[in-house]
Design a protein around this motif. Structure first.
Motif, short mmCIF file in Angstrom:
data_model
loop_
_atom_site.label_atom_id
_atom_site.label_comp_id
_atom_site.label_asym_id
_atom_site.label_seq_id
_atom_site.Cartn_x
_atom_site.Cartn_y
_atom_site.Cartn_z
N CYS A 48 0.84 -1.21 0.00
CA CYS A 48 0.00 0.00 0.00
C CYS A 48 0.87 1.25 0.00
O CYS A 48 1.80 1.36 0.80
CB CYS A 48 -0.92 0.02 1.22
N ARG A 49 0.56 2.18 -0.90
CA ARG A 49 1.30 3.45 -0.93
C ARG A 49 0.87 4.32 0.25
O ARG A 49 -0.32 4.50 0.51
CB ARG A 49 1.03 4.20 -2.24
N THR A 50 1.85 4.83 0.96
CA THR A 50 1.61 5.76 2.07
C THR A 50 2.40 7.02 1.80
O THR A 50 3.61 6.96 1.53
CB THR A 50 2.01 5.14 3.42
N ARG A 51 1.75 8.17 1.87
CA ARG A 51 2.37 9.43 1.48
C ARG A 51 2.17 10.49 2.57
O ARG A 51 1.11 10.55 3.20
CB ARG A 51 1.75 9.93 0.17
N ILE A 52 3.19 11.30 2.76
CA ILE A 52 3.05 12.49 3.61
C ILE A 52 2.32 13.55 2.78
O ILE A 52 2.73 13.85 1.66
CB ILE A 52 4.41 13.01 4.09
N VAL A 53 1.25 14.10 3.34
CA VAL A 53 0.31 14.92 2.57
C VAL A 53 0.15 16.29 3.23
O VAL A 53 0.11 16.41 4.46
CB VAL A 53 -1.06 14.21 2.49
N ARG A 54 0.03 17.29 2.38
CA ARG A 54 -0.19 18.67 2.84
C ARG A 54 -1.68 18.90 3.06
O ARG A 54 -2.50 18.57 2.21
CB ARG A 54 0.34 19.63 1.77
N VAL A 55 -2.02 19.52 4.19
CA VAL A 55 -3.42 19.76 4.55
C VAL A 55 -3.66 21.26 4.72
O VAL A 55 -3.00 21.91 5.53
CB VAL A 55 -3.80 19.03 5.86
N GLU A 56 -4.58 21.80 3.92
CA GLU A 56 -5.01 23.20 4.07
C GLU A 56 -6.11 23.25 5.12
O GLU A 56 -6.94 22.34 5.21
CB GLU A 56 -5.54 23.75 2.75
N ARG A 57 -6.16 24.36 5.90
CA ARG A 57 -7.19 24.48 6.93
C ARG A 57 -7.79 25.89 6.86
O ARG A 57 -7.06 26.89 6.88
CB ARG A 57 -6.60 24.22 8.31
N LEU A 58 -9.10 25.95 6.79
CA LEU A 58 -9.82 27.21 6.66
C LEU A 58 -10.73 27.43 7.86
O LEU A 58 -11.51 26.56 8.23
CB LEU A 58 -10.69 27.19 5.39
#
Length: 375
Positions: A289-299
């Motif tokens: 399974c691919r696992t990625r560090i992901v950028r999260v925007e928050r509003l």
């Protein structure tokens, strides 16, 4: 520049300004614009998060806590903690009356699920933020080169991030790309049938009650591709390295115990964690399974009275701390003289064994990193 001209209320303003005098900010704005091409779709990023903000006399609201809890009660507990810290400062200054007032309100929060309090003329509020992730043909957006990532492997927790102390103020100028993203996110609402009716109803109402908004500093999580869908696997961290460290701790410490891994799989997980530490990479393949560090925007949405608080449809399953403790005592959980039944005794034995194994693996990880840094 404003959202609808110069006559709109301040809370609806989106002021865009050139960033030539701030090279780092200008680079971040360029990367944000490029992300519109590489990751053009904006999707919900795992539900709302909550924090605590204090209204400022000069305008805006300053965030005074971490901003990552999935439920409002966690933020209420943080507010109580903040009040107790202020009480200690008042005690150190010899101001007993101020100390008592902070403590009185902290104790209220121990018993009551309050989302706003005014203490000594200062207004505090539980603030709600929506999370979003940009998606492209290859999956969710990873960290950008301009995202702060100063910590070494194993030290991501030392970077406290930019959210605590951040001022929620729509009037603050922003770059062109962030301003456009704010306009896009403010208009998003669940399509019919894509969310429970109460969730969609509250989202539609927020368009009217809190039409403005501010983007918080981005945070990061790990997401796993499973059955064709990417899903977050951890809470957000202030930096990419914080998320890498959370993932490597899972691989080395949590997974071997919780998943009861055999020695061969433990060794493979350890090699993957070593690779992430050494390369500071943002993607691994774990068990196919691919696992990625992901950028999260928050509003955070903003209305005429400030930032949006929890919505009626937001999950809020946790009780105030004193209420929870009272309930557990009534159920006999804290009765040290109660005789455990056979099932409870076995559960406690297994928990003790797991705790010992967790501690052993944590110590192994700490020693490995100490040796690597000393080499």
């Amino acid at each position: 520049m404003s959202e609808q001209g110069d006559q709109v209320p301040g809370y609806r303003m989106i002021r865009m300004a050139a960033l030539q005098d701030a090279p780092a900010a200008a680079l971040a704005d360029v990367e944000a614009w490029q992300a519109r091409t590489t990751h053009p779709d904006v999707l919900g990023g795992g539900g709302p998060v909550f924090g605590v903000a204090e209204e400022l006399e000069a305008g805006g609201w300053r965030i005074v806590s971490l901003f990552s809890g999935s439920y409002p009660q966690g933020a209420r507990d943080s507010m109580a903690m903040s009040f107790r810290e202020r009480a200690r400062s008042a005690e150190d200054a010899g101001d007993r009356e101020t100390q008592r007032e902070w403590l009185r309100n902290a104790e209220r929060l121990d018993w009551e699920a309050l989302d706003e309090l005014t203490v000594l003329g200062r207004r505090f509020r539980i603030v709600r933020g929506d999370q979003f992730i940009r998606m492209g043909p290859t999956g969710p957006e990873p960290p950008r080169p301009s995202d702060p990532d100063p910590a070494k492997a194993g030290h991501g927790h030392e970077y406290r991030g930019r959210t605590k102390g951040f001022v929620i103020d729509p009037f603050t100028p922003t770059g062109m790309s962030e301003g456009i993203l704010r306009m896009e996110l403010l208009s998003l609402v669940h399509a019919p049938g894509s969310a429970p009716e109460g969730v969609r109803r509250d989202a539609l109402q927020a368009l009217e009650t809190h039409p403005g908004g501010v983007l918080l500093p981005a945070e990061f999580t790990a997401a796993e591709l499973s059955d064709g869908h990417w899903a977050p696997t951890q809470l957000t961290n202030a930096s990419p390295q914080g998320s890498r460290d959370t993932l490597t701790t899972y691989l080395r410490v949590m997974a071997p115990v919780m998943e009861e891994l055999d020695e061969e799989t433990r060794a493979e997980y350890g090699r993957l964690a070593d690779r992430m530490d050494a390369e500071r990479c943002d993607e691994l393949v774990v068990d196919g399974c691919r696992t990625r560090i992901v950028r999260v925007e928050r509003l955070v949405r903003v209305g005429p009275d400030g930032p949006e608080g929890p919505r009626p449809s937001d999950p809020d399953p946790e009780l105030p701390t004193a209420v929870q403790e009272k309930r557990l005592r009534e159920e006999g959980v804290f009765d040290e003289y109660r005789v455990l039944n056979e099932e409870e005794t076995e559960q406690r034995r297994l928990a003790d064994e797991q705790s010992k194994e967790f501690l052993r693996l944590f110590e192994e990880q700490r020693r490995r990193r100490d040796e690597a840094e000393g080499a």
